[in-house]
Design an enzyme around this catalytic site. Structure first.
Site, PDB file in Angstrom:
ATOM      1  N   GLU A   1     156.665  62.786 -13.492  1.00 14.08           N
ATOM      2  CA  GLU A   1     156.339  61.642 -12.652  1.00 14.08           C
ATOM      3  C   GLU A   1     157.564  61.309 -11.819  1.00 14.08           C
ATOM      4  O   GLU A   1     158.693  61.388 -12.306  1.00 14.08           O
ATOM      5  CB  GLU A   1     156.000  60.452 -13.562  1.00 14.08           C
ATOM      6  CG  GLU A   1     154.959  59.514 -13.005  1.00 14.08           C
ATOM      7  CD  GLU A   1     154.657  58.393 -13.974  1.00 14.08           C
ATOM      8  OE1 GLU A   1     153.564  58.367 -14.532  1.00 14.08           O
ATOM      9  OE2 GLU A   1     155.552  57.532 -14.171  1.00 14.08           O
TER      10      GLU A   1
ATOM     11  N   ARG B   1     143.191  42.168 -21.140  1.00 14.92           N
ATOM     12  CA  ARG B   1     143.230  40.893 -21.882  1.00 14.92           C
ATOM     13  C   ARG B   1     143.826  39.831 -20.979  1.00 14.92           C
ATOM     14  O   ARG B   1     144.260  40.103 -19.872  1.00 14.92           O
ATOM     15  CB  ARG B   1     144.136  41.051 -23.100  1.00 14.92           C
ATOM     16  CG  ARG B   1     145.503  41.598 -22.668  1.00 14.92           C
ATOM     17  CD  ARG B   1     146.586  41.422 -23.689  1.00 14.92           C
ATOM     18  NE  ARG B   1     147.732  42.277 -23.414  1.00 14.92           N
ATOM     19  CZ  ARG B   1     148.704  41.996 -22.560  1.00 14.92           C
ATOM     20  NH1 ARG B   1     148.670  40.870 -21.862  1.00 14.92           N
ATOM     21  NH2 ARG B   1     149.710  42.818 -22.355  1.00 14.92           N
TER      22      ARG B   1
ATOM     23  N   LYS C   1     146.691  56.035 -21.291  1.00 13.36           N
ATOM     24  CA  LYS C   1     147.479  56.053 -20.060  1.00 13.36           C
ATOM     25  C   LYS C   1     146.945  57.045 -19.044  1.00 13.36           C
ATOM     26  O   LYS C   1     146.866  56.753 -17.847  1.00 13.36           O
ATOM     27  CB  LYS C   1     148.941  56.371 -20.373  1.00 13.36           C
ATOM     28  CG  LYS C   1     149.617  55.257 -21.141  1.00 13.36           C
ATOM     29  CD  LYS C   1     151.104  55.155 -20.842  1.00 13.36           C
ATOM     30  CE  LYS C   1     151.604  53.835 -21.408  1.00 13.36           C
ATOM     31  NZ  LYS C   1     152.923  53.459 -20.937  1.00 13.36           N
TER      32      LYS C   1
END
Lengths: 504, 172, 504, 172
Positions: free
Chosen positions: A204, A296, A117
C-alpha cells in the site's frame, strides 16, 4: 417494531448518553454492570440495573449469553451496544436478532462485511471510491521478490507492507527505497505467518502527512443513506484520537461534497443501516482515500450533533424501530458554527500518559454557553482499572473555530478533578500551540510535538504557582475550623449542617 | 501560627496572623495580604492583595498527596505538590526516593499483563529509557528508568500477569 | 475603545455568565461582592474581586460611588451592569461615561427615554408601531365624566383606567361596562392623587387573553439595529416570567416579520444601541401592541442564543467597543430548533412559593445533549435572603418544541437540590399539563391553573414513594459504616480517603 | 436491625437483615429485597427487586429535616419527609404542631418588612386564608392560616421590619 425498553450493553459515558436519549423519547432503560461498576453513574441513572459478572470485560460486558439473559428477564425489547465491547461483534448482533430483540445498529451481515479490511476495501472500490493505491490480491510466499519489486515500482515509494490477515501493527513494515524491500518482505511474511498463521502480505502506498477525516452516516431501512459534514480527527496520540473537531479547516465545500457523497456511496453499496462512519485519509494534495468503516456510534459523535442539531442516538433508535430518515440532506452538510471535543482521560500526561485510576475526590464540571460535558462519572466516583480510562468528553461549540477553541480553553480551566490525574493539562498545552491554532497538522502532529518536549512538564510550575500553593496550604490549616472562615451571614446555617453531619 | 512548607524543593518558613480582617502570610520574610474563605472542605477562595493594590481572586483546592503531609494544591490551573513539615522532620515526599540515589525498584502501578520486556540483567540504561511494557485499562504503558544505571534483575517475563506493586525490574 | 478589563456590577448567575463571555474573549474580569457574597461563585470565577459593602443592595450593589471607585482602583476600562440592580439606572450609565468607562449597554439618554412609559409609548407611535388603543392625553380632574364616557365608547369595553404617573398597580381599575366607569374614575383619581400627587388618568383597552411576546434586539454604533426571532414569555406567575421559550408557536413567519421589523423600528426611532428587548402583547386575533422596552440584557437571553447560535453577551461587548454588527439578519429570524428556559428559584411551590434561602447541602446538575445550566451557585453555597432567589436557569434545546420539552423533563428529573426547596416540582407539574404541551395559554395561565388546585401539592406522594423513602432511611442507617456499602473493588481506596479526611 | 420509621403519618416497623448478598427489608410484614450501596455521604444507590423479578434502580438522597430524627428523602422525583423514631418516642415531626390543635403562632420565616396586615383581632379565619404579607427577597410572601380559627392577637403593623421568628399573628 415498537421499542419500549432498551438494554444498554455498555458502561461509562456512552451508557449515560444512551440512557438520556431513551429518556427524552419516553423509553425505559436497563443498565448492566460488572462488580466494580455497581455504584457507577449509568447504573444510577437507568430505570433498571442488573449485574452481569466480575470485573474483567470477558467475564461481564463481553458475555453475550449473560446479557441476553438479562434482556429476557428484564423484558427489554431492544439492545444498544454503544461503542467498544460488543458494538462491532456480528455474533452479538445476530444473537440479539435471533432472540427477537431489536439490535440498535447495523445488520450482522454489514458488521461482518465491513469488519474485514480487504472486503471493506473492495466495497469501496466497487462504489467507485478511491482507496490507498496498492495490491488488491494477496502476495503469498510463492510470489518472487522480483515480481513484488515490479508491483512496488507501480505503486511508488515509500510504501507499506501489510499482513492480509493483519491487525495491531503486526506484519507491518515501512519501505522507503527498493533496496529495503527484500529484507522487509522476509521480515513481514515471517511475522505475519507466526502471528496469524498466514504469511500473505500486500503493498500500500504510504501517505506521508495524512489527515484523518471521517464522515458520519445514517441509513434507514427504506434505502435512504444520509452523510453528515465531516469530522477532523487528526489529533491522535499513538493512533488514538484525543481531540476532534467539525468541520475540518482542510476540507473545502467542494471537497466536502465529494467526500460525503463517496462515503454515502460505500454505505449504499453494502446496504448499510443505522449509524456508521467512513474514515478517510486526506493527503496534502487534496486527494483522499477510503481507510475503513466503523459500524457503530463513534466516541466523537457529539461534535456532529453540535454543528447539525441532530441527536444521533435518538435517530439510531428511530431508525431501529423502522422510521424513515426525514432529515433535510442539505442542512446536514452545512455546519452551523464549529465544535471541538477533548477526550478527558484518567491518565497522567506528565508520566507518559500512565493510567491514573482511583477515586475522584473532587470534581467541578464547567458550564455556561457552548459547553457540553458527556461524563460517565461523578464526585466520589471510582475510575476502575479494568476499562478504558476515559472519564468524560468535553465538547464546546462556537460561532467559528476560534470561538469554539476559546470556549474550550475556558471550560478546561474551569474543570477541576482531584484525586486522580487527567489529561486536562495536555489539552491546555495543545490549545496553546500555534500550529494547532492555525489548523496546521496531520496525524503525526501530537507524537512529533510530544517527542520534541523530551518529557518536559506540559504545564510548568513557576515561583508564583508555588507561592500560591504555600499560601493555600497555610490558610487551609488556619481556617480548619469552619466557622472561622465563613462569612458572617452563613454562620447560622452551620447548625443545620452539623445536624446533617450528626445524622451520617 | 508558624509552619514549614516545602514546594518546588524549597523549604519555606511561613507565619500567619490575622490583622485588619485579612490574613498576613509571611513566607521567608515576604508578607502577603490574603482574604481566605472556605468554599467546601477541600476548597478555599483566596483574594490576594497584590503590591499594586490589586485584588486577585483564586480558588485553591487541596487533595492528599502520596505521603503523610503531602498535599496537591490545585491553583491557577496547576497542580502543585506541597509538603507540610511537622516537627520531627518526617514525611519527605515519596518521589524523593525515585529520583535520588540507591537502587530503583520499578513496580507495576496497577494490575495488568506484561506484554514486552525491553531490557535484560546487565544492560546499561539511561534516564527515561523504557524497561517493561504493561498492558492495563486497554492501554500499553511503558515503565521507564528514573535515571541512568544498570539493570540488576528482571523479575517478570512476557505474558505474565502482575498485581499492583509487583517488582518488575531492579536498576542500580 | 479597547476593552481589556470589565467590572461586573452584579452577582449571581448573570455575573457568572458575563465572566464566561469575557474569558472567551480574553478579557479580564473584576467581580464585586457584598458581605454575604464573599464565597459566591462569581467571586471565585472572576480574575479579581472587591468588596462593595453590607448585604442590603442599597448599601452595596446599588452604590454607584463605591462601584466606580472599585473600577478606578482595579483599572477596569468597562462596566457590565447585567440585569436588575443598576442595569436600567441612567445615572449609573452616565456616571460610567463621565468616569471614562465604557458602559456595556445603551446610552443614558436611551435608558431615560424608554424608562418613561408614556415617552416609550410615544416613541412606538412615532415609529408607526401599534400600542394598546387608548387616550394619548392625560384626563385631569377637570375632564367631566360625560367626556370620559364618550372617549371610552371610542375605545370599547372592557377597558383599563391607569394613572399617568402610575406604577405597581396603584390607581389602576378594570372597567367592564359603562355604568361602572364613573365610580371607577373617582376611585382611580383619588388613589393616583394620594399615591403620586397627580390624579390624572388615561384609558387603555383591556386585552383579555394576551400572550407576552418579546423581541430581542442588538444595535451598534453605526446605525444598524438587528431583531431576533421572538421569545414567548406568557408563562408568568404573578407577572413574573417563570418559563420562556423561543420561537412562539403562536407566531407565524409572517407575524414574525411584522413584529420583529416593528420592534427594530422603535429602537431605530430612539437611536438605540447595544442589547434591548421590545415587549408586545399579542391578542387572540393576531393583533399585537407595543408594551414597553427593556434597556438591558434579559434574564431569558439564553433561549435566543440557543436557537440562533449568537452569544449575546459577547456581542454586547463587541458593540460597546465600537464593532459593527456583522451578523446575517436573515439567520437571526429563522430559529434553528426550539429552546425552553425554566427559572429555578429557591422557593417552596407547595407553600405559596415562599422563599427558601439557606445552604445548598447537595447539588446534582443535569448534563448531556441539549442541556445548559446557567447557575450562580454550587454545592455548599448559600442562597442569601437579601436578593432575588433565582439560583439557576435551566435551558434545553431540541429539534422541535416537543423534543426541547422532553429534554427539559429529563433535565429537571436529573436535577437534585438538597437543603433548600426549589421550584423544580412546579416546573415538572407545568410540563405535564396538556394545555401547556399544546401551547394553549396566555399570561393568566399559571395563576388560573394554580388557583384551580386550591393548594393541593404539586407532586403527590403516594404509597410507593413512602415505601422507597422508608427503605432508603433504613438502609442508610445500616450502611453508615462506609466500608460496608462500598463495592469490593473500592475498598482499598478508603485508605487515601481516610488520609484526606484526617488532613481536613 | 430494627427501626420505627414514620412516613405519610404512618408509623412503620422496619426490620433489616443481610442475606444472600442483598438486604431483606421487612416493613410491617412485607419483605423487600434491595441492593444498596453508598454513592456519597448523603446518597444511596438502591436496586429494588420487584415481585415480577425486575430490578428497579433508584438514587435516594437524604438531607436533615427540621427536627431531630426528621429526614427529607429525595427519591423518584419526590421529597418525602420521614421521621426516624428513637426508643423514647421523642422527635415527632414539627409540622404536627402546625396542623394539630392548640393555638397557632404565625412566625416570620425570614427577615423582611410587613407590607400588609390582612386581619385584626377577633376576625374569624379559615384554613389557607392570608393573614400577613411580608416582603423579603424582592417578593411579597403571604402568610396563611393553617386551619380555621379566630385571630387572637396581631403583633405587627404595616411597614414594620421583622426578624426571622418574630411572632406576627396568633390564631386560636
Amino acid at each position: 417494531m415498537p421499542i419500549t425498553k432498551v438494554l444498554i450493553a455498555n458502561r461509562g459515558e456512552i451508557a449515560v448518553r444512551i440512557i438520556r436519549a431513551c429518556r427524552d423519547m419516553g423509553i425505559a432503560t436497563v443498565a448492566v454492570y460488572s462488580d466494580c461498576d455497581r455504584a457507577a453513574l449509568h447504573v444510577r441513572l437507568a430505570d433498571e440495573a442488573w449485574p452481569v459478572g466480575p470485573n474483567p470485560p470477558r467475564e461481564s460486558y463481553l458475555r453475550i449469553d449473560t446479557i441476553l439473559d438479562v434482556a429476557r428477564q428484564s423484558g427489554a425489547d431492544a439492545v444498544h451496544p454503544g461503542y467498544g465491547f460488543l458494538a462491532e461483534n456480528e455474533d452479538f448482533a445476530a444473537a440479539c436478532r435471533d432472540a427477537g430483540l431489536v439490535f440498535i445498529g447495523p445488520s450482522p451481515e454489514a458488521i461482518t462485511l465491513m469488519g474485514s479490511k480487504t472486503a471493506a476495501r473492495q466495497a469501496a472500490i466497487k462504489a467507485g471510491v478511491p482507496v490507498v493505491p496498492g495490491t488488491e490480491e494477496p502476495l503469498g510466499d510463492d510470489v518472487p521478490d522480483a515480481e513484488v519489486l515490479r508491483i512496488a515500482e507501480g505503486i511508488g515509494y515509500p510504501l507499506m507492507l501489510k499482513a492480509v490477515a493483519g491487525g495491531g501493527g503486526k506484519g507491518m513494515r515501512m519501505v522507503a527505497t527498493p533496496d529495503e524491500l527484500p529484507g522487509a518482505l522476509r521480515a513481514a511474511r515471517s511475522e505475519a505467518g507466526s502471528a496469524f498463521g498466514d504469511s500473505a502480505v500486500y503493498l500500500e502506498r504510504r501517505i506521508l502527512s495524512p489527515r484523518h477525516i471521517e464522515v458520519q452516516l445514517l441509513g434507514d431501512h427504506h434505502g435512504t443513506v444520509l452523510p453528515f459534514v465531516e469530522r477532523e480527527c487528526s489529533i491522535q496520540r499513538r493512533h488514538q484520537k484525543v481531540i476532534e473537531e467539525s468541520p475540518s479547516l482542510a476540507v473545502s465545500p467542494a471537497l466536502r461534497r465529494a467526500m460525503t457523497s463517496d462515503a454515502a456511496a460505500v454505505a449504499r453499496t453494502v446496504g448499510y443501516t443505522n449509524a456508521g462512519t467512513i474514515e478517510f485519509l486526506l493527503d496534502e494534495d487534496g486527494s483522499y482515500y477510503f481507510l475503513e468503516m466503523n459500524t457503530r456510534l463513534q466516541v466523537e459523535h457529539p461534535i456532529t450533533e453540535m454543528v447539525t442539531g441532530v441527536d444521533l442516538v435518538r435517530w439510531q433508535i428511530r431508525i431501529a424501530r423502522g422510521e424513515r430518515l426525514t432529515l433535510d440532506p442539505e442542512t446536514l452538510l452545512i455546519p452551523r458554527g464549529h465544535a471541538v471535543e477533548c477526550r478527558i482521560y484518567a491518565e497522567d500526561p506528565d508520566s507518559n500518559f500512565m493510567p491514573s485510576p482511583g477515586r475522584i475526590l473532587g470534581l467541578r464540571v464547567p458550564h455556561g454557553p457552548g459547553v457540553r460535558d458527556d461524563s460517565g462519572t461523578y464526585e466520589g466516583g471510582e475510575v476502575p482499572i479494568y476499562y478504558d480510562p476515559m472519564i468524560s468528553k468535553l465538547i464546546t461549540w462556537g460561532e467559528d473555530r476560534d470561538h469554539a477553541l476559546a470556549r474550550m480553553r475556558r471550560a478546561l480551566a474551569e474543570y477541576e478533578v482531584r484525586g486522580i490525574k487527567t489529561t486536562i493539562p495536555f489539552f491546555l498545552w495543545v490549545l496553546e500551540d500555534a500550529d494547532f491554532q492555525a489548523s496546521r497538522f496531520d496525524t503525526t502532529f501530537i507524537d512529533r510535538k510530544l517527542g520534541a518536549r523530551q518529557g518536559a512538564p506540559l504545564q510548568a510550575i513557576d515561583a508564583d504557582h508555588e507561592t500560591l500553593a504555600v499560601l493555600a496550604v497555610a490558610l487551609d490549616q488556619v481556617t480548619r475550623t469552619p466557622a472561622a472562615a465563613r462569612p458572617a451571614a452563613s454562620r447560622s446555617l452551620w447548625t443545620s449542617r452539623a445536624r446533617h453531619d450528626a445524622l451520617r | 501560627m508558624q509552619m514549614r512548607i516545602e514546594a518546588g524543593n524549597t523549604l519555606r518558613h511561613v507565619f500567619v496572623q490575622r490583622k485588619n480582617g485579612v490574613y498576613e502570610v509571611t513566607i521567608d520574610g515576604t508578607t502577603h495580604h490574603v482574604d481566605a474563605v472556605r468554599i467546601d472542605p477541600a476548597t478555599l477562595s483566596l483574594v490576594v492583595h497584590d503590591a499594586a493594590g490589586g485584588r486577585r481572586s483564586l480558588a485553591a483546592a487541596l487533595s492528599p498527596g502520596g505521603a503523610p503531609g503531602a498535599v496537591d494544591v490545585h491553583v491557577a490551573g496547576r497542580r502543585v505538590p506541597v509538603q507540610v513539615q511537622n516537627g520531627s522532620g518526617l514525611g519527605r515526599r515519596r518521589e524523593a526516593g525515585a529520583t535520588g540515589s540507591g537502587p530503583q525498584r520499578v513496580l507495576a502501578p496497577m494490575p495488568g499483563k506484561v506484554v514486552r520486556v525491553l531490557v535484560k540483567p546487565g544492560d546499561a540504561v539511561t534516564a527515561r529509557q523504557g524497561l517493561v511494557v504493561v498492558e492495563a485499562m486497554k492501554m500499553e504503558n511503558e515503565l521507564r528508568a528514573a535515571r541512568d544505571g544498570r539493570v540488576k534483575d528482571v523479575s517478570v517475563v512476557e505474558g505474565q500477569s502482575v498485581d499492583a506493586g509487583t517488582v518488575l525490574v531492579l536498576v542500580e
